[in-house]
Design an enzyme around this catalytic site. Structure first.
Site, PDB file in Angstrom:
ATOM      1  N   PHE A  73       0.806  -1.229   0.000  1.00 54.23           N
ATOM      2  CA  PHE A  73       0.000   0.000   0.000  1.00 54.23           C
ATOM      3  C   PHE A  73       0.836   1.274   0.000  1.00 54.23           C
ATOM      4  O   PHE A  73       0.355   2.320  -0.403  1.00 54.23           O
ATOM      5  CB  PHE A  73      -0.995   0.018   1.173  1.00 54.23           C
ATOM      6  CG  PHE A  73      -0.426  -0.441   2.486  1.00 54.23           C
ATOM      7  CD1 PHE A  73       0.384   0.367   3.253  1.00 54.23           C
ATOM      8  CD2 PHE A  73      -0.728  -1.716   2.957  1.00 54.23           C
ATOM      9  CE1 PHE A  73       0.895  -0.059   4.457  1.00 54.23           C
ATOM     10  CE2 PHE A  73      -0.225  -2.161   4.172  1.00 54.23           C
ATOM     11  CZ  PHE A  73       0.592  -1.323   4.917  1.00 54.23           C
ATOM     12  N   CYS A  76       1.317   2.759  -3.635  1.00 55.73           N
ATOM     13  CA  CYS A  76       0.189   3.155  -4.475  1.00 55.73           C
ATOM     14  C   CYS A  76      -0.765   4.147  -3.815  1.00 55.73           C
ATOM     15  O   CYS A  76      -1.675   4.640  -4.457  1.00 55.73           O
ATOM     16  CB  CYS A  76      -0.581   1.916  -4.947  1.00 55.73           C
ATOM     17  SG  CYS A  76      -1.232   0.904  -3.616  1.00 55.73           S
ATOM     18  N   HIS A  77      -0.560   4.473  -2.560  1.00 53.17           N
ATOM     19  CA  HIS A  77      -1.439   5.420  -1.875  1.00 53.17           C
ATOM     20  C   HIS A  77      -0.673   6.721  -1.694  1.00 53.17           C
ATOM     21  O   HIS A  77       0.296   6.774  -0.948  1.00 53.17           O
ATOM     22  CB  HIS A  77      -1.862   4.833  -0.522  1.00 53.17           C
ATOM     23  CG  HIS A  77      -2.878   5.647   0.191  1.00 53.17           C
ATOM     24  ND1 HIS A  77      -2.588   6.332   1.333  1.00 53.17           N
ATOM     25  CD2 HIS A  77      -4.180   5.895  -0.072  1.00 53.17           C
ATOM     26  CE1 HIS A  77      -3.675   6.958   1.768  1.00 53.17           C
ATOM     27  NE2 HIS A  77      -4.644   6.725   0.925  1.00 53.17           N
ATOM     28  N   TYR A  78      -1.091   7.759  -2.377  1.00 49.84           N
ATOM     29  CA  TYR A  78      -0.414   9.059  -2.352  1.00 49.84           C
ATOM     30  C   TYR A  78       1.056   8.922  -2.745  1.00 49.84           C
ATOM     31  O   TYR A  78       1.953   9.038  -1.908  1.00 49.84           O
ATOM     32  CB  TYR A  78      -0.534   9.750  -0.989  1.00 49.84           C
ATOM     33  CG  TYR A  78      -1.937  10.069  -0.581  1.00 49.84           C
ATOM     34  CD1 TYR A  78      -2.787  10.745  -1.448  1.00 49.84           C
ATOM     35  CD2 TYR A  78      -2.419   9.696   0.657  1.00 49.84           C
ATOM     36  CE1 TYR A  78      -4.090  11.054  -1.075  1.00 49.84           C
ATOM     37  CE2 TYR A  78      -3.715   9.995   1.041  1.00 49.84           C
ATOM     38  CZ  TYR A  78      -4.535  10.666   0.168  1.00 49.84           C
ATOM     39  OH  TYR A  78      -5.815  10.966   0.538  1.00 49.84           O
ATOM     40  N   MET A  83       1.950   6.380   2.860  1.00 53.56           N
ATOM     41  CA  MET A  83       1.250   6.114   4.116  1.00 53.56           C
ATOM     42  C   MET A  83       0.231   5.002   3.884  1.00 53.56           C
ATOM     43  O   MET A  83      -0.216   4.779   2.763  1.00 53.56           O
ATOM     44  CB  MET A  83       0.563   7.366   4.655  1.00 53.56           C
ATOM     45  CG  MET A  83      -0.594   7.858   3.808  1.00 53.56           C
ATOM     46  SD  MET A  83      -1.441   9.288   4.508  1.00 53.56           S
ATOM     47  CE  MET A  83      -0.224  10.542   4.303  1.00 53.56           C
TER      48      MET A  83
END
Length: 176
Positions: A73, A76-78, A83
């Site tokens: 994660f 691919c998150h922000y 984070m």
């Protein structure tokens, strides 16, 4: 529906290997609660689980996730601001409520059905070492409808960063 205790003797804690067996299905008997498989399995172990512990004395469950910088994660998150999505912390606690319902003897598959209130005050980053999920059962209904309602919190390296109230998980029974 088979009784989960016909297939599994409740334990006070569970290793990652035992949690992975639960994600394969059948751990609590055919058609009963199971955890998701990786990468959606959001815990490495359950360190405590009880029928009468927790803030409300109706049961509790504590799980942990070891954070490594290459968790799926973070990339691919922000992008550029790695984070863990807060929704994964909520999902982890829903997973735990469903697991607790099967562990405590209720048949059926767990489904998250709601949450009352969520507050995020911090983040989980690649520098975080360990995430701890603490869930206290507030109410359990057993009958035609099996429903667990719980409050929980997520701690990053011992600091509370996420609180959820009135998490609701129901158990659905498969029909032939």
């Amino acid at each position: 529906m088979p009784n989960p205790h016909d297939f599994h003797t409740p334990q006070p804690s569970y290793t990652r290997d035992e949690l992975l067996k639960s994600s394969d299905g059948g751990y609590f008997g055919p058609g009963n609660a199971q955890l998701p498989a990786p990468p959606m399995l959001m815990m490495d172990r359950i360190t405590e689980i009880s029928l009468d512990g927790g803030e409300f004395g109706k049961g509790h469950i504590v799980g942990e996730l070891d954070i490594v910088p290459d968790h799926w994660f973070f990339d691919c998150h922000y992008r550029g601001d790695a984070m863990m999505p807060g929704s994964l912390g909520l999902d982890a606690m829903w997973q735990m409520v469903g697991y607790w319902l099967g562990w405590s003897g209720s048949p059926g598959k767990g489904r998250a059905i709601g949450v009352g209130e969520v507050e995020c005050t911090g983040t989980i980053t690649p520098e975080t070492r360990r995430v701890r999920y603490e869930v206290a059962m507030r109410m359990v209904r057993r009958g035609k409808l099996v429903l667990g309602i719980a409050d929980g919190r997520v701690l990053a390296d011992g600091i509370s960063i996420f609180v959820a109230k009135d998490m609701r998980v129901g158990l659905t029974k498969a029909t032939d």
